[in-house]
Design a protein around this motif. Sequence first.
Motif, PDB file in Angstrom:
ATOM      1  N   GLN A   1       1.202  -0.983   0.062  1.00 53.10           N
ATOM      2  CA  GLN A   1       0.343  -0.172   0.294  1.00 53.10           C
ATOM      3  C   GLN A   1       0.948   1.080  -0.449  1.00 53.10           C
ATOM      4  N   ASP A   2       2.373   1.030   1.148  1.00 50.98           N
ATOM      5  CA  ASP A   2       2.958   2.229   0.850  1.00 50.98           C
ATOM      6  C   ASP A   2       3.937   2.478  -0.857  1.00 50.98           C
TER       7      ASP A   2
ATOM      8  N   GLU B   1       0.600   4.114  -2.540  1.00 46.75           N
ATOM      9  CA  GLU B   1       0.939   6.084  -2.681  1.00 46.75           C
ATOM     10  C   GLU B   1       1.984   6.283  -2.963  1.00 46.75           C
ATOM     11  N   THR B   2       2.861   5.690  -3.197  1.00 41.75           N
ATOM     12  CA  THR B   2       3.565   7.188  -4.000  1.00 41.75           C
ATOM     13  C   THR B   2       3.562   7.196  -5.938  1.00 41.75           C
ATOM     14  N   THR B   3       4.236   8.329  -6.087  1.00 40.30           N
ATOM     15  CA  THR B   3       4.023   8.766  -7.469  1.00 40.30           C
ATOM     16  C   THR B   3       4.904   8.007  -8.808  1.00 40.30           C
TER      17      THR B   3
ATOM     18  N   ARG C   1       7.064   3.046   7.669  1.00 41.81           N
ATOM     19  CA  ARG C   1       5.956   3.996   7.333  1.00 41.81           C
ATOM     20  C   ARG C   1       5.556   4.376   9.308  1.00 41.81           C
TER      21      ARG C   1
END
Length: 641
Positions: A232-233, A236-238, A359
Amino acid sequence: MASPYPAQLWFEQPDFIQGTLSLLANEEWSLSLEDIRPLVLALAPALADPGASRKGAELAAITLHRRGLPASACTGLIESLATLTAKGRPDLPAALIDRQRQRLIARAVDTLERRSRAELRSALASGSRDPLTGLINRRTFIEALNVGVQRAERTQTCVALALIDISTLAQPHTSQDPRDRDRLLVDFARKLASLTRSTDTVACLGDGSFALLVEGLRDREAMSSIIQRELQDIAETTIFAHNDPTAPWHVGLAISPDDGDDPLALLDTAEAALGQSMEGTIRPGLNLVMPPLPPSHSRTSTAQIHSLVALGRDHLDVRYQPIVDLRTGKIARVEALVRLNTPSGVIGPEEFLTSLSKRERGRVFEAVLTQAGEGVASTGLSIPVSINIEPDLISDGDRAQSIINYWRKQGLDPHQLGIEITETQDLVSLAYGPLSLLRAAGHHIALDDFGSGYASLSRIMSFPFDEIKLDRSFSEPIELLNVGLPLVTVAIDASELMGVELVIEGIEDPRMLPVLRALGARFGQGYALARPLTLAQLLTFPNPLSLPTTTSYPLVVAAVQSFRWERAMLSFAASEGAHEHSNFACTLEEALVHPDLIELHRAQHALIPSIVDHHDQSAITELGKLGKELRRRVSTRLMTS
């Protein structure tokens, strides 16, 4: 430790660092002020001092190489620093600066050439890595999976295997440059490697497929939670910014032993789960499938732990354990330790931190820093506070600068905050980066749990540490007398020679306090001194503490003093000085008390003339044997007392 440079270091001045960046502005290297600062701190001292370490050139070369920059970026940086040094330090001979410039460039170029040759040899020898992403390939990953499953069987832990397919994301459109697919795969590989734990194994299986192996926990749900949060991390990145946000990507997850107790069975289960993910109802974004829990699986509180951590400081409590000066009993500083409040009670970090994602651990650190800062500011606490952080967190972006900024915002003296870094991975990349940045700002830097991880004495001598904390495995009295005494003695002596403070951790037996003081140790921490306290308890805690004296446990102290006496006699003999040994009286007889111990020590005294006058090697060996036997008998009495 004394420094050859003035207190106000010229190369730390903002104008000097900004000037370096300005000289590099014409090059298309995309270097920022935060990129340049740690490299300046690493390189500049060697331009002014031939005796300074040139390891900074290695660090700069490797750092810029990892960012994909050419060798000219590193040489250009050194050239720019030399130009500014010549302007800013007119007191230095131009020939000196030029000679050091050439040496640094030679060191950097040599580092890159050696690194390139090593990488080429490794690739040719094993063919173990995917040429595009740099991750290990399928064959090497299967070997790692085999080893992981075998290790899990021995340790009664789980292994989680996630197979990841991003082929739909990486499929280029007709109007898109085909190289964009390669860029996406490389970016995904980097994010997968950086956002997972340092103990995880990441691989590229080819054709848009990746694998993630997680080991070490005994809980199926905890393993599943770690992988889901790490994925999930990444989501959520670009890295997917230039792709269709509704495009799906798929993951199949299997966890041993429930989903297979051998590597092939686990791999089959993960592949079947991946197939279900790709064939079932497909949603935009991440689609993850794992086999259902066995009926006998009992639910644990892992999910509850993650939800409590997500809620933040309302459920995170900070306790403060004193670090005590063993000579005076005064509290030198305190270590901030986090606790998690759950409905079933308070649990310590060892029970919940290992199951958290990077995170989440970052959120925990921020909560501890905030509570400690607010507590110091509101109470006017004058005792410095140290906070523990892991290497993968301190190396994140601008975290070091954010720590400095927060402490300044609270209006607190930087010397009131210390940072303890655990040696759970190689710390070379941090030595001249975030750690030096924090230290330059005035914060106390400590290496935690020394002796249990990667750090060595040679590493420590080149790191900017103010303090070393010796792991608790060396601070148990029976182990100390049997095997640890030479190691602890070396650590104490080495810390004094290097000008670094040494803290003995995990002191739980009060008999250790006079022993460590007899060895020359300065600082200690553990339940024998004080348990972790709330802030209110700390404010009313006795300071200084009343510590046991050397007469409290005379037998243990005498055993330690006999070891120091042995070392002193050997040192005296090696010095070849005046050999006036006739008055070497047995000063420890009264403290040893027991006739057998006194007899052993007298036998040692009888060997001294042969050692001092004739350097008799057999006598030296016998002296050591008698000392070991004396300490063994003392430790036996400790076990039966």
